[in-house]
Design an enzyme around this catalytic site. Sequence first.
Site, short mmCIF file in Angstrom:
data_model
loop_
_atom_site.label_atom_id
_atom_site.label_comp_id
_atom_site.label_asym_id
_atom_site.label_seq_id
_atom_site.Cartn_x
_atom_site.Cartn_y
_atom_site.Cartn_z
N CYS A 1 1.47 0.04 -0.96
CA CYS A 1 0.39 -0.81 -0.39
C CYS A 1 1.28 -1.99 -0.10
CB CYS A 1 -0.66 -0.87 -1.55
SG CYS A 1 -1.81 -2.37 -1.04
N GLY A 2 0.53 -2.62 0.88
CA GLY A 2 1.13 -4.23 1.25
C GLY A 2 1.22 -4.96 -0.08
#
Length: 164
Positions: free
Chosen positions: A36-37
Amino acid sequence: MSTIYDFSARGIDGTEQALDQYRGRVLLVVNVASKCGFTPQYAGLETLYQAHRNAGLTVLGFPCDQFGHQEPGSEEEIRAFCSTKYDVSFPLHAKIEVNGANAHPLYRWLKGEKPGVFGTEGIKWNFTKFLVGRDGQVIRRYAPTDTPAGIEKDILRALAAPAG
């Protein structure tokens, strides 16, 4: 009235763990993901844990693959990633669902205690955080964009408060 101590969850090693073992501690409960970012927040979560665990903080990570298939790995792969990439030492749990019919009972309770923006209960993305006081009650819910460092003042306030 329920508290977080009324729940249990499978650890990343597969053993069922009563959350009652954390009675009297301040808890930061986070749904996490490896791709995930926001994944770099693992480093900030570990920093908080190391800085404040002796004062009574425990971070609890709950891997979840409900958002963009960003946690596709097995528990062993998740544990290896967290250990080698971010040197995570706080407790990690088995992969769970946080929304929908199969949402873990802990997350159903957390969302009911502290709904999100406009009263919505659903978790919007990875790295949503719940701060739980020493009394086992939810103090506050944080968005994925709220960084671990950005919520440290609230954690310090919770650590300074008496249990119960």
